[in-house]
Design an enzyme around this catalytic site. Structure first.
Site, PDB file in Angstrom:
ATOM      1  N   GLY A  46       0.848  -1.179   0.000  1.00  0.00           N
ATOM      2  CA  GLY A  46       0.000   0.000   0.000  1.00  0.00           C
ATOM      3  C   GLY A  46       0.885   1.231   0.000  1.00  0.00           C
ATOM      4  O   GLY A  46       2.050   1.149   0.418  1.00  0.00           O
ATOM      5  N   GLN A  51       3.186   9.875   1.447  1.00  0.00           N
ATOM      6  CA  GLN A  51       4.481   9.182   1.639  1.00  0.00           C
ATOM      7  C   GLN A  51       5.487   9.526   0.540  1.00  0.00           C
ATOM      8  O   GLN A  51       6.681   9.281   0.689  1.00  0.00           O
ATOM      9  CB  GLN A  51       4.276   7.661   1.701  1.00  0.00           C
ATOM     10  CG  GLN A  51       3.457   7.227   2.925  1.00  0.00           C
ATOM     11  CD  GLN A  51       3.301   5.733   2.978  1.00  0.00           C
ATOM     12  OE1 GLN A  51       2.386   5.183   2.385  1.00  0.00           O
ATOM     13  NE2 GLN A  51       4.200   5.051   3.670  1.00  0.00           N
ATOM     14  N   CYS A  94       5.443  -0.110   7.926  1.00  0.00           N
ATOM     15  CA  CYS A  94       5.152   1.080   7.121  1.00  0.00           C
ATOM     16  C   CYS A  94       6.429   1.498   6.411  1.00  0.00           C
ATOM     17  O   CYS A  94       7.503   1.551   7.033  1.00  0.00           O
ATOM     18  CB  CYS A  94       4.654   2.217   8.011  1.00  0.00           C
ATOM     19  SG  CYS A  94       4.259   3.727   7.103  1.00  0.00           S
ATOM     20  N   LEU A  95       6.310   1.810   5.134  1.00  0.00           N
ATOM     21  CA  LEU A  95       7.490   2.228   4.363  1.00  0.00           C
ATOM     22  C   LEU A  95       8.066   3.536   4.902  1.00  0.00           C
ATOM     23  O   LEU A  95       9.238   3.822   4.676  1.00  0.00           O
ATOM     24  CB  LEU A  95       7.118   2.371   2.881  1.00  0.00           C
ATOM     25  CG  LEU A  95       6.727   1.052   2.189  1.00  0.00           C
ATOM     26  CD1 LEU A  95       6.150   1.334   0.805  1.00  0.00           C
ATOM     27  CD2 LEU A  95       7.919   0.108   2.100  1.00  0.00           C
ATOM     28  N   HIS A 136      -4.887   1.441   7.345  1.00  0.00           N
ATOM     29  CA  HIS A 136      -3.531   2.001   7.522  1.00  0.00           C
ATOM     30  C   HIS A 136      -3.317   3.177   6.564  1.00  0.00           C
ATOM     31  O   HIS A 136      -2.792   4.226   6.951  1.00  0.00           O
ATOM     32  CB  HIS A 136      -2.516   0.871   7.276  1.00  0.00           C
ATOM     33  CG  HIS A 136      -1.080   1.271   7.269  1.00  0.00           C
ATOM     34  ND1 HIS A 136      -0.159   0.813   8.192  1.00  0.00           N
ATOM     35  CD2 HIS A 136      -0.366   2.065   6.425  1.00  0.00           C
ATOM     36  CE1 HIS A 136       1.025   1.320   7.925  1.00  0.00           C
ATOM     37  NE2 HIS A 136       0.941   2.084   6.851  1.00  0.00           N
ATOM     38  N   GLU A 137      -3.768   3.017   5.312  1.00  0.00           N
ATOM     39  CA  GLU A 137      -3.576   4.083   4.314  1.00  0.00           C
ATOM     40  C   GLU A 137      -4.454   5.299   4.618  1.00  0.00           C
ATOM     41  O   GLU A 137      -4.012   6.447   4.475  1.00  0.00           O
ATOM     42  CB  GLU A 137      -3.877   3.567   2.898  1.00  0.00           C
ATOM     43  CG  GLU A 137      -3.036   2.391   2.443  1.00  0.00           C
ATOM     44  CD  GLU A 137      -1.546   2.553   2.675  1.00  0.00           C
ATOM     45  OE1 GLU A 137      -1.054   3.693   2.715  1.00  0.00           O
ATOM     46  OE2 GLU A 137      -0.877   1.518   2.850  1.00  0.00           O
ATOM     47  N   HIS A 140      -2.907   7.523   7.078  1.00  0.00           N
ATOM     48  CA  HIS A 140      -1.896   8.427   6.502  1.00  0.00           C
ATOM     49  C   HIS A 140      -2.534   9.726   5.990  1.00  0.00           C
ATOM     50  O   HIS A 140      -1.941  10.800   6.099  1.00  0.00           O
ATOM     51  CB  HIS A 140      -1.190   7.754   5.316  1.00  0.00           C
ATOM     52  CG  HIS A 140      -0.045   6.855   5.676  1.00  0.00           C
ATOM     53  ND1 HIS A 140       1.065   7.298   6.357  1.00  0.00           N
ATOM     54  CD2 HIS A 140       0.179   5.538   5.407  1.00  0.00           C
ATOM     55  CE1 HIS A 140       1.913   6.273   6.500  1.00  0.00           C
ATOM     56  NE2 HIS A 140       1.405   5.201   5.934  1.00  0.00           N
TER      57      HIS A 140
HETATM   58  O1  GNR Z   1       3.909  -2.530   2.766  1.00  0.00           O
HETATM   59  C1  GNR Z   1       3.191  -2.403   3.772  1.00  0.00           C
HETATM   60  N1  GNR Z   1       2.829  -3.497   4.489  1.00  0.00           N
HETATM   61  C2  GNR Z   1       1.879  -3.489   5.488  1.00  0.00           C
HETATM   62  C3  GNR Z   1       1.790  -4.593   6.313  1.00  0.00           C
HETATM   63  C4  GNR Z   1       0.857  -4.637   7.311  1.00  0.00           C
HETATM   64  C5  GNR Z   1      -0.013  -3.582   7.494  1.00  0.00           C
HETATM   65  C6  GNR Z   1       0.086  -2.460   6.697  1.00  0.00           C
HETATM   66  C7  GNR Z   1       1.012  -2.417   5.697  1.00  0.00           C
HETATM   67  S1  GNR Z   1       1.090  -1.034   4.662  1.00  0.00           S
HETATM   68  C8  GNR Z   1       2.780  -1.044   4.210  1.00  0.00           C
HETATM   69  C9  GNR Z   1       3.094   0.023   3.172  1.00  0.00           C
HETATM   70  C10 GNR Z   1       2.819   1.378   3.740  1.00  0.00           C
HETATM   71  O2  GNR Z   1       3.561   1.949   4.506  1.00  0.00           O
HETATM   72  N2  GNR Z   1       1.702   1.949   3.409  1.00  0.00           N
HETATM   73  O3  GNR Z   1       1.375   3.148   3.906  1.00  0.00           O
HETATM   74 NI    NI Z   2       2.359   3.272   5.834  1.00  0.00          NI
END
Ligand code: GNR
Ligand code: NI
Length: 186
Positions: A46, A51, A94-95, A136-137, A140
């Protein structure tokens, strides 16, 4: 297409609230394509526009396990219109918070409304990993991060470590000199 730099904690831009997209124009479509390439390259499942330092309500997701089974979702102005009371726990990463993973509890199922690449309103139901990633997105887009769900001690520890990494990277970049050219006789 292009791979864009991903910003990381403690970059203050990650705390901005992203603004609504008012029309799905060529610029938005290019950003979606660049975000998808950036996400696959990372690799991640995601990515929110903030980001890559663009504070717009744009998200790409692909929870497919293999390159052959790619099924990208392009979400413009996404919103959760229903969330289950039942929760589930997922070990998230999270990246923008490199090398840190922890359990986060979120709704087990959600219904998501968004605008697609053609500018049409769409809805879908998500459960499992997809439900987790979508939430999660969307976090952000509000300037939130999954580490906000952790204890203060854990969050401060990871922010402190990443602040040191960022300082080190900055100093390394300052000290990096251009390679001497042939003509300079180096
Ligand atoms: O790559 C991602 N893996 C992930 C694993 C578990 C829960 C959420 C994520 S999202 C993350 C990529 C990211 O930072 N998206 O904002
Ligand atoms: Ni993230």
């Amino acid at each position: 297409m292009a791979i864009l730099p991903i910003i990381t904690v403690p970059d203050p831009r990650l705390r901005k609230v992203s603004t609504l997209v008012d029309s799905v124009d060529a610029e938005v479509l290019k950003l979606l394509d660049d975000m998808l390439e950036t996400m696959y390259d990372a690799p991640g499942i995601g990515l929110a526009a903030i980001q890559v330092a663009v504070p717009k309500r744009i998200v790409v997701v692909d929870t497919g396990k293999t390159e052959e089974a790619r099924a990208p979702l392009f979400l413009i102005n996404p919103e959760v219109v229903w969330a289950s009371e039942e929760l589930s726990v997922y070990n998230e990463g999270c990246l923008s918070v490199p090398d840190y993973y922890d359990d986060v509890k979120r709704s087990a199922r959600v219904r998501v409304r968004h605008i697609d690449r053609a500018g049409a309103v769409q809805e879908f139901d998500a459960d499992g990993l997809l439900a987790t990633v979508v939430q999660h997105e969307l976090e952000h887009l509000e300037g939130g991060l999954f580490i906000d769900h952790l204890s203060r001690l854990k969050r401060e520890r990871v922010v402190k470590r990443l602040t040191k990494v960022a300082r080190y990277d900055e100093i390394a970049a300052q000290n990096r000199v251009e390679p001497a050219s042939e003509e300079a006789g180096a």
